[in-house]
Design a protein around this motif. Sequence first.
Motif, PDB file in Angstrom:
ATOM      1  N   ARG A   1      55.993  -7.029  28.268  1.00 23.64           N
ATOM      2  CA  ARG A   1      55.736  -6.716  26.862  1.00 23.64           C
ATOM      3  C   ARG A   1      54.471  -7.413  26.371  1.00 23.64           C
ATOM      4  O   ARG A   1      53.691  -6.852  25.600  1.00 23.64           O
ATOM      5  CB  ARG A   1      56.923  -7.139  26.000  1.00 23.64           C
ATOM      6  N   ARG A   2      54.255  -8.649  26.823  1.00 21.75           N
ATOM      7  CA  ARG A   2      53.083  -9.394  26.358  1.00 21.75           C
ATOM      8  C   ARG A   2      51.790  -8.816  26.921  1.00 21.75           C
ATOM      9  O   ARG A   2      50.777  -8.760  26.222  1.00 21.75           O
ATOM     10  CB  ARG A   2      53.217 -10.858  26.761  1.00 21.75           C
ATOM     11  N   VAL A   3      51.791  -8.426  28.174  1.00 16.72           N
ATOM     12  CA  VAL A   3      50.538  -7.985  28.790  1.00 16.72           C
ATOM     13  C   VAL A   3      50.223  -6.523  28.452  1.00 16.72           C
ATOM     14  O   VAL A   3      49.054  -6.146  28.369  1.00 16.72           O
ATOM     15  CB  VAL A   3      50.569  -8.167  30.327  1.00 16.72           C
ATOM     16  N   VAL A   4      51.247  -5.701  28.247  1.00 18.37           N
ATOM     17  CA  VAL A   4      50.984  -4.309  27.870  1.00 18.37           C
ATOM     18  C   VAL A   4      50.562  -4.238  26.410  1.00 18.37           C
ATOM     19  O   VAL A   4      49.595  -3.563  26.066  1.00 18.37           O
ATOM     20  CB  VAL A   4      52.226  -3.424  28.129  1.00 18.37           C
ATOM     21  N   GLY A   5      51.279  -4.956  25.540  1.00 19.36           N
ATOM     22  CA  GLY A   5      50.908  -4.994  24.128  1.00 19.36           C
ATOM     23  C   GLY A   5      50.861  -3.612  23.516  1.00 19.36           C
ATOM     24  O   GLY A   5      51.793  -2.815  23.625  1.00 19.36           O
TER      25      GLY A   5
END
Length: 318
Positions: free
Chosen positions: A147-151
């Motif tokens: 979730r953090r890296v796809v944003g």
Amino acid sequence: MGNLPAQRINPDFPFLSVGVDYAGPFFITNRKGRGARLVKCYLCLFICLRYKCVHLEAVSDLTAEAYIMTLRRFISRRGKPVEIYSDNGRNFVAASKDIGNFINENKETIADFAGNQGIKFMFIVAYAPHFGGIWEAGIKSAKNHLRRVVGNCHITFEEISTLFAQIEAILNSRPLCPLSSSPNDFLPLTPGHFLIGRPMTALPSPALCDRNENQLTRYERLERIRQHFWQRWHQEYLSELQQRTKWRTDKSRLNVGDMVLITEDNAPPLAWRLGRILRLSPGPDSIIRVADINTARGVIRRTLTRLCPLPTAEELRG
């Protein structure tokens, strides 16, 4: 704490006993180009209860038909499991209520399909997520950083399926323990060994994490997400292996000949640098803070705070 069940400790083929869980939703585009519409998709995680091998699948929607097709893809590539353990859906938080409703409403359909295939499909007790801690940990490893890296980067279903497969390789590359006690052997045992008989490797690619996202192609943007995930996850995995202690006392469990993971900030994906302790160097106060490590590329010196010991055979036995 009770003993581990037989499915966790008796050796057998990988993915013979499986835990399954869902994560999401993730928002993707229904096609490339202008006029694309955002739709939901989900991550379905299968984890081997014996060897902690991970298999990730992208699922387009929360229907029994989509789940059964996902299960068919898993069986086609990993073999038919004997038993599948799953949440019963009641312990999901409000953000994932649709996943919980899907599992509750389709229990009979899923169980009927599994029964026809000769698979035992079992649900854990309601409101007891710790009964499925092994797949909850797998979901945590994949979902939180994903979730953090796809944003806000919206990608297509094909691209997120590719990303899930690459993240699966990253999770299956983590070192578990040394392969042997030989001081010249720097190879660790990984979940990938149980799947393909050798370590997982990745194709070399240029570092893209520091590049401006607006200057990247769609493929480079996907590769940048993978490298960003690797940086976050492998640092978290390394920190979990380290023993946090006060520096005033020597509580290190490192010994000469132990295999260690060497913390590196810019390691490429799936490249875990390992070595064996050659010498331990105590300071004037007789406390060891520095070690010489024999690696495949020569001897290096590092502080103990940059070293993460792998479990030994004695520790794994108990």
